[in-house]
Scaffold this motif. Structure first.
Motif, short mmCIF file in Angstrom:
data_model
loop_
_atom_site.label_atom_id
_atom_site.label_comp_id
_atom_site.label_asym_id
_atom_site.label_seq_id
_atom_site.Cartn_x
_atom_site.Cartn_y
_atom_site.Cartn_z
N THR A 1 67.63 25.40 63.08
CA THR A 1 66.34 24.79 63.37
C THR A 1 66.24 24.58 64.88
N HIS A 2 65.38 25.36 65.51
CA HIS A 2 65.30 25.41 66.96
C HIS A 2 64.80 24.09 67.55
N GLU A 3 65.16 23.88 68.82
CA GLU A 3 64.76 22.67 69.53
C GLU A 3 63.25 22.45 69.51
N GLY A 4 62.48 23.57 69.59
CA GLY A 4 61.02 23.46 69.57
C GLY A 4 60.48 22.91 68.27
N ILE A 5 61.29 22.98 67.21
CA ILE A 5 60.93 22.39 65.92
C ILE A 5 61.59 21.02 65.78
N ARG A 6 62.83 20.93 66.23
CA ARG A 6 63.60 19.70 66.09
C ARG A 6 62.89 18.50 66.72
N LYS A 7 62.42 18.65 67.94
CA LYS A 7 61.84 17.52 68.65
C LYS A 7 60.55 17.01 68.01
N PRO A 8 59.57 17.89 67.69
CA PRO A 8 58.33 17.37 67.08
C PRO A 8 58.55 16.67 65.74
N PHE A 9 59.60 17.08 65.00
CA PHE A 9 59.83 16.50 63.69
C PHE A 9 60.91 15.41 63.70
N GLY A 10 61.40 15.06 64.89
CA GLY A 10 62.35 13.96 65.00
C GLY A 10 63.68 14.21 64.31
N LEU A 11 64.19 15.45 64.39
CA LEU A 11 65.44 15.80 63.74
C LEU A 11 66.61 15.69 64.71
N THR A 12 67.81 15.49 64.19
CA THR A 12 69.00 15.43 65.03
C THR A 12 69.59 16.82 65.21
N VAL A 13 70.42 16.97 66.23
CA VAL A 13 71.07 18.26 66.49
C VAL A 13 71.96 18.65 65.32
N ASP A 14 72.68 17.69 64.76
CA ASP A 14 73.58 17.98 63.64
C ASP A 14 72.81 18.47 62.42
N GLN A 15 71.65 17.89 62.16
CA GLN A 15 70.83 18.31 61.02
C GLN A 15 70.40 19.77 61.17
N CYS A 16 70.20 20.20 62.39
CA CYS A 16 69.58 21.50 62.65
C CYS A 16 70.58 22.65 62.75
N ALA A 17 71.87 22.34 62.83
CA ALA A 17 72.88 23.38 62.95
C ALA A 17 73.20 23.99 61.59
N VAL A 18 73.54 25.26 61.58
CA VAL A 18 73.93 25.94 60.34
C VAL A 18 75.31 25.42 59.93
N PRO A 19 75.45 24.88 58.71
CA PRO A 19 76.75 24.35 58.26
C PRO A 19 77.83 25.43 58.26
N GLU A 20 79.04 25.04 58.57
CA GLU A 20 80.15 25.99 58.59
C GLU A 20 80.34 26.62 57.22
N GLY A 21 80.55 27.91 57.21
CA GLY A 21 80.77 28.62 55.96
C GLY A 21 79.52 29.20 55.34
N GLN A 22 78.34 28.84 55.88
CA GLN A 22 77.09 29.37 55.35
C GLN A 22 76.66 30.61 56.13
N ALA A 23 75.91 31.49 55.49
CA ALA A 23 75.43 32.71 56.13
C ALA A 23 74.42 32.37 57.23
N ASP A 24 74.76 32.71 58.45
CA ASP A 24 73.94 32.39 59.62
C ASP A 24 73.00 33.56 59.91
N TRP A 25 71.71 33.33 59.73
CA TRP A 25 70.69 34.36 59.92
C TRP A 25 70.81 35.06 61.27
N GLN A 26 70.90 34.27 62.36
CA GLN A 26 70.91 34.85 63.69
C GLN A 26 72.16 35.71 63.93
N CYS A 27 73.31 35.22 63.48
CA CYS A 27 74.55 35.99 63.67
C CYS A 27 74.48 37.31 62.89
N LEU A 28 74.00 37.24 61.66
CA LEU A 28 73.89 38.45 60.85
C LEU A 28 72.88 39.42 61.45
N LEU A 29 71.79 38.87 61.98
CA LEU A 29 70.76 39.71 62.58
C LEU A 29 71.31 40.48 63.77
#
Length: 517
Positions: A121-149
């Motif tokens: 969840t990018h910073e441009g989305i995180r800030k308007p919705f009041g999300l934390t950095v930890d909430q927005c990171a891909v959890p370890e062990g999960q398929a990461d869209w950007q890395c796969l792309l």
């Protein structure tokens, strides 16, 4: 991603916050995502779920699914777990592309048969919705869209012709229904591009923005076309009035797709804020999804110029009528005339056509955008008369063929045997000084069956007097249209488009009464 120092008034491509992709870069990502989907077994007729806020990656996944012949199933990210489970099972989605913070909230509701691709969840989305950095990171062990792309090579085969997005209806009367478009051939696709260019204003050379949710049908159709053939598409994660005006000036935008509540919020800005932005680039604003008070429309035209356009339609029907600024001023309250590709009929309960000026149920036909309900053909048949479908709206055609919407059947209030249309009353309330927003609905009444209730929201630092509001309404409406009960609301539940969630307010009163009508 392209350097953000590039001249923003001349940049061509896709923008979301600080991220800029040229059209070539975007198409490169689409083909890489298409390759990824193909390797996951997604092909013609399959479904890819998208459970995301507005983001460039939303558009990448949407286009990539269509590229391999699959339907992109657009899911309202506000839905609770059980609702998400139903849609994924009903569509038989094989893959779900989902923002990391949203995944954390609904992961237990995702069927085991669905492969998840998590998008940071990018910073441009995180800030308007009041999300934390930890909430927005891909959890370890999960398929990461950007890395796969980034590890994929672009798919070399040409795109499959025909499929589009699949949207699920709101499900106010049972489980939601998936609207599955009948695939278009090359000629049909070209006709739809021409139609959207004319009615939506997102054709070649346009510089467009989408401030509404991409999981809704109209913003999605607009964004899908603009990201393909327009010069620029600016995706807005969350609408903010002043930021929206700044984007118009910053990118020299020519067009946008909006909803009336956005107009109302723009008009609430102080004059000094409204007047400090250069909006001269605007050429074509299109709006829909909810009734627009005639006075709001007039004031927007006076401010933005004769660039305000409207269409009427539904997820099922597409846009069946259109209205430009000149027509709106000449016919206040109208949603325009039938577009050449469609036909509209006003029918009574027996299916008879009604004369001009008489309110009935609106039925329409748009052959180019035909559909069926996913796995529910009987539901399509239930809403159809002689090939014409209805979304449950009431209205009439005047002598010159202009369509006027009275209200939705489900929103209509029957008090003492009299039909009352809340949209008419809401339009008057929006003009009352100090009211930021409002909603009208029916509540149980022992004598009349149901009676009108209004919930109004005040502008900041404004005190509202409910007795004075009633007096104001009596000056503009018949007495039976004045709500018996008016309450001042705060922190009202809202849909992602900004509209008040009327059903959530209404339902609590009917649940207490032990009945629904």
């Amino acid at each position: 991603m392209t350097n953000t120092t590039i001249g923003k008034t001349t940049f061509k491509g896709i923008v979301c916050g600080s991220r800029h992709l040229t059209h070539d870069e975007f198409q490169h990502d689409v083909k890489r995502a298409a390759s990824m989907f193909s390797k996951m077994g997604v092909g013609e007729g399959a479904c890819v779920g998208i459970f995301m806020r507005n983001d460039i990656h939303f558009m990448t996944a949407n286009h990539a699914a269509n590229y391999v012949g699959a339907y992109a199933v657009l899911i309202n990210w506000h839905l609770a777990g059980e609702e998400l489970t139903y849609i994924l099972n009903d569509s038989e989605a094989r893959v779900l592309v989902i923002h990391a913070d949203l995944y954390r909230a609904v992961k237990d509701a995702i069927p085991a048969s669905v492969s998840c691709l998590l998008v940071e969840t990018h910073e441009g989305i995180r800030k308007p919705f009041g999300l934390t950095v930890d909430q927005c990171a891909v959890p370890e062990g999960q398929a990461d869209w950007q890395c796969l792309l980034e590890s994929e090579h672009p798919l070399q085969s040409p795109p499959v012709q025909g499929p589009s997005s699949m949207l699920f209806t709101s499900g106010t009367t049972g489980h939601p229904k998936g609207v599955r478009r009948i695939p278009l051939n090359a000629d049909g696709a070209a006709s739809m591009r021409d139609f959207r260019t004319r009615v939506y204003g997102c054709g070649p050379g346009a510089r467009c923005t989408v401030p509404g949710p991409l999981y809704h049908s109209a913003p999605n159709g607009y964004a899908m076309q603009a990201s393909k053939i327009s010069d620029l598409l600016v995706i807005v994660p969350k609408f903010d009035s002043e930021t929206f005006l700044a984007l118009i000036e910053e990118y020299r935008l020519t067009g946008a797709i909006m909803v009336p509540i956005m107009f109302i919020r723009l008009l609430k800005l102080p004059a000094e804020v409204r007047n400090k932005f250069d909006l001269s680039s605007l050429e074509f604003i299109i709006h829909a999804a909810a009734p627009c008070p005639a006075d709001v429309k007039r004031r927007m035209i006076e401010w933005f110029g004769p660039v305000i356009n409207e269409f009427y339609g539904s997820t099922e029907s597409s846009a069946v009528s259109a209205c430009n600024s000149e027509q709106a001023l000449a016919k206040p309250g109208s949603v325009g005339k039938t577009v050449p590709e469609a036909d509209i009929r006003i029918l009574d309960e027996e299916g008879n056509s009604l004369p001009a000026g008489v309110i009935g149920e609106i039925y329409s036909r748009f052959p180019l955008m035909d559909f069926t309900y996913n796995r529910k053909p009987e539901a399509r048949a239930a809403m159809e008369r002689d090939g014409y479908i209805t979304s449950g709206d009431m209205g009439y055609l005047d002598e010159e063929g202009f369509l006027f919407i009275a209200d939705r059947i489900k929103d209509m209030v029957i008090s003492g045997g009299v039909n009352i249309y809340p949209a008419e009353i809401e339009a008057v309330l929006h003009n009352y000084p100090g009211i930021k927003d409002c909603v009208i609905f029916g509540i149980p009444d022992e004598e009349f069956g149901e009676s009108l209730m209004a919930v109004v929201e005040a502008q900041d630092n404004i005190e509202l007097d409910t007795d004075h509001i009633k007096s104001y309404l009596r000056e503009h409406l018949a007495g039976f249209k004045v709500p018996r009960r008016i309450e001042i609301g705060r922190d009202l539940p809202r849909e992602d488009s900004g509209k008040i969630f009327k059903r959530k307010l209404r339902d609590q009163y009917w649940q207490q009464a032990g009945r629904k009508i």
